[in-house]
Scaffold this active site. Structure first.
Site, PDB file in Angstrom:
ATOM      1  N   THR A   7     144.627  57.520  72.543  1.00  0.00           N
ATOM      2  CA  THR A   7     144.246  56.942  71.252  1.00  0.00           C
ATOM      3  C   THR A   7     144.691  57.894  70.154  1.00  0.00           C
ATOM      4  O   THR A   7     144.865  59.084  70.394  1.00  0.00           O
ATOM      5  CB  THR A   7     142.723  56.738  71.168  1.00  0.00           C
ATOM      6  OG1 THR A   7     142.393  56.181  69.901  1.00  0.00           O
ATOM      7  CG2 THR A   7     141.956  58.033  71.324  1.00  0.00           C
ATOM      8  N   ASP A  68     140.845  49.108  76.269  1.00  0.00           N
ATOM      9  CA  ASP A  68     141.256  47.867  75.630  1.00  0.00           C
ATOM     10  C   ASP A  68     140.032  46.965  75.526  1.00  0.00           C
ATOM     11  O   ASP A  68     139.161  46.995  76.407  1.00  0.00           O
ATOM     12  CB  ASP A  68     142.362  47.185  76.454  1.00  0.00           C
ATOM     13  CG  ASP A  68     143.126  46.187  75.594  1.00  0.00           C
ATOM     14  OD1 ASP A  68     143.711  46.602  74.582  1.00  0.00           O
ATOM     15  OD2 ASP A  68     143.144  44.984  75.936  1.00  0.00           O
ATOM     16  N   THR A  69     139.968  46.196  74.447  1.00  0.00           N
ATOM     17  CA  THR A  69     138.772  45.397  74.155  1.00  0.00           C
ATOM     18  C   THR A  69     139.149  43.977  73.744  1.00  0.00           C
ATOM     19  O   THR A  69     140.192  43.771  73.128  1.00  0.00           O
ATOM     20  CB  THR A  69     137.988  46.052  72.986  1.00  0.00           C
ATOM     21  OG1 THR A  69     137.564  47.348  73.390  1.00  0.00           O
ATOM     22  CG2 THR A  69     136.777  45.230  72.600  1.00  0.00           C
ATOM     23  N   PHE A 148     133.825  46.456  62.023  1.00  0.00           N
ATOM     24  CA  PHE A 148     135.205  46.003  61.849  1.00  0.00           C
ATOM     25  C   PHE A 148     135.421  44.777  62.743  1.00  0.00           C
ATOM     26  O   PHE A 148     134.515  44.354  63.475  1.00  0.00           O
ATOM     27  CB  PHE A 148     136.185  47.122  62.217  1.00  0.00           C
ATOM     28  CG  PHE A 148     136.210  47.445  63.691  1.00  0.00           C
ATOM     29  CD1 PHE A 148     135.221  48.226  64.264  1.00  0.00           C
ATOM     30  CD2 PHE A 148     137.218  46.938  64.509  1.00  0.00           C
ATOM     31  CE1 PHE A 148     135.230  48.500  65.627  1.00  0.00           C
ATOM     32  CE2 PHE A 148     137.242  47.219  65.870  1.00  0.00           C
ATOM     33  CZ  PHE A 148     136.240  47.997  66.431  1.00  0.00           C
ATOM     34  N   HIS A 176     129.680  47.188  73.790  1.00  0.00           N
ATOM     35  CA  HIS A 176     130.622  47.128  74.918  1.00  0.00           C
ATOM     36  C   HIS A 176     131.347  48.467  75.096  1.00  0.00           C
ATOM     37  O   HIS A 176     131.453  48.996  76.198  1.00  0.00           O
ATOM     38  CB  HIS A 176     131.636  46.015  74.629  1.00  0.00           C
ATOM     39  CG  HIS A 176     132.126  45.993  73.207  1.00  0.00           C
ATOM     40  ND1 HIS A 176     131.273  45.797  72.144  1.00  0.00           N
ATOM     41  CD2 HIS A 176     133.341  46.223  72.656  1.00  0.00           C
ATOM     42  CE1 HIS A 176     131.942  45.878  71.020  1.00  0.00           C
ATOM     43  NE2 HIS A 176     133.205  46.140  71.284  1.00  0.00           N
TER      44      HIS A 176
HETATM   45  P1  IMP Z   1     141.081  47.196  70.681  1.00  0.00           P
HETATM   46  O1  IMP Z   1     141.670  46.898  72.009  1.00  0.00           O
HETATM   47  O2  IMP Z   1     139.903  48.128  70.733  1.00  0.00           O
HETATM   48  O3  IMP Z   1     142.089  47.580  69.663  1.00  0.00           O
HETATM   49  O4  IMP Z   1     140.454  45.798  70.174  1.00  0.00           O
HETATM   50  C1  IMP Z   1     141.230  44.617  69.993  1.00  0.00           C
HETATM   51  C2  IMP Z   1     140.617  43.767  68.907  1.00  0.00           C
HETATM   52  O5  IMP Z   1     139.320  43.328  69.309  1.00  0.00           O
HETATM   53  C3  IMP Z   1     140.418  44.480  67.578  1.00  0.00           C
HETATM   54  O6  IMP Z   1     141.545  44.390  66.786  1.00  0.00           O
HETATM   55  C4  IMP Z   1     139.264  43.720  66.987  1.00  0.00           C
HETATM   56  O7  IMP Z   1     139.745  42.529  66.392  1.00  0.00           O
HETATM   57  C5  IMP Z   1     138.452  43.336  68.188  1.00  0.00           C
HETATM   58  N1  IMP Z   1     137.382  44.326  68.443  1.00  0.00           N
HETATM   59  C6  IMP Z   1     137.428  45.357  69.330  1.00  0.00           C
HETATM   60  N2  IMP Z   1     136.275  46.043  69.310  1.00  0.00           N
HETATM   61  C7  IMP Z   1     135.488  45.422  68.402  1.00  0.00           C
HETATM   62  C8  IMP Z   1     134.180  45.679  67.945  1.00  0.00           C
HETATM   63  O8  IMP Z   1     133.476  46.616  68.361  1.00  0.00           O
HETATM   64  N3  IMP Z   1     133.722  44.832  67.005  1.00  0.00           N
HETATM   65  C9  IMP Z   1     134.437  43.786  66.513  1.00  0.00           C
HETATM   66  N4  IMP Z   1     135.670  43.522  66.901  1.00  0.00           N
HETATM   67  C10 IMP Z   1     136.205  44.332  67.846  1.00  0.00           C
END
Ligand code: IMP
Length: 193
Positions: A7, A68-69, A148, A176
């Site tokens: 990251t 990843d989320t 966010f 999460h």
């Molecule tokens: P990333 O893989 O952590 O970059 O998450 C991918 C996308 O999921 C982000 O661009 C957000 O749109 C959404 N996202 C991830 N984590 C969160 C959170 O904790 N709250 C709200 N949206 C999230």
């Protein structure tokens, strides 16, 4: 042990660094001179976490982890899921993404959703996955401006407030990402014993 967190977010690294103490030297991508975009082209959250960590492991020959989320909404068949960041197209735009969810959820009676984070850890070529899920529901409009992404329209189960209304300290205890990160930390701490 040297461990790279794939990251560019220094805050995330510092947080974990403080918990792990001296036995792990936790580094960011820029600290190993990786300033390139790490590919994430898979069609699952697990796949993307693995792709990012294996990319760093193989190219830089370092033990590492990546996360990843995605937001998975029942009424939308699990969408936006792995495509959460760019649900409404390029470039990534949180407000447009929320608008698209709210529009697609206009008639939904089942508003259940979950955030899922997957962390892929690679130590000496061996991968371990850690998952964090928080269930909740999608509100009918924006509530709050904290956080966010989809935070203003996600209310975790058992809470009155959306992530957008919640104090960051509480979100960071129950989210999460917090759940997955705690599993990773417990695992790393167990290696130290
Ligand atoms: P990333 O893989 O952590 O970059 O998450 C991918 C996308 O999921 C982000 O661009 C957000 O749109 C959404 N996202 C991830 N984590 C969160 C959170 O904790 N709250 C709200 N949206 C999230």
């Amino acid at each position: 042990m040297k461990l790279v967190f794939a990251t560019q977010n220094k805050n995330k690294v510092n947080e974990i660094r403080a918990i792990l103490g001296d036995n792990f030297e936790l580094l960011t991508l820029s600290e190993i001179n990786c300033n390139e975009e790490v590919p994430e082209t898979q069609d699952t959250i697990e796949g993307n976490a693995s792709q990012k960590s294996f990319y760093i492991y193989e190219k830089y020959n370092v033990n590492c982890f990546a996360d990843d989320t995605g937001l998975e909404i029942d009424h939308l068949g699990g969408a936006p899921g792995v495509y959460s960041a760019r649900y409404s197209g390029e470039p990534q735009d949180y407000q447009r993404n929320i608008d698209k969810v709210l529009t697609n959820m206009q008639d939904a009676t089942n508003r259940k959703a979950q955030f899922k984070t997957v962390i892929s850890l690679i130590i000496n070529g061996h991968e371990t996955l850690f998952e964090g899920i928080i269930e909740g529901e999608i509100t009918t409009g924006r509530q709050g401006t904290n956080g966010f992404g989809y935070d203003p329209i996600f209310r975790p189960r058992g809470y009155e407030q959306t992530f957008g209304e919640m104090d960051a300290k509480i979100k960071n205890l129950i989210s999460h990402r917090a759940i997955a990160t705690q599993k990773l930390i417990n695992y790393l701490l167990s290696l130290q014993q």
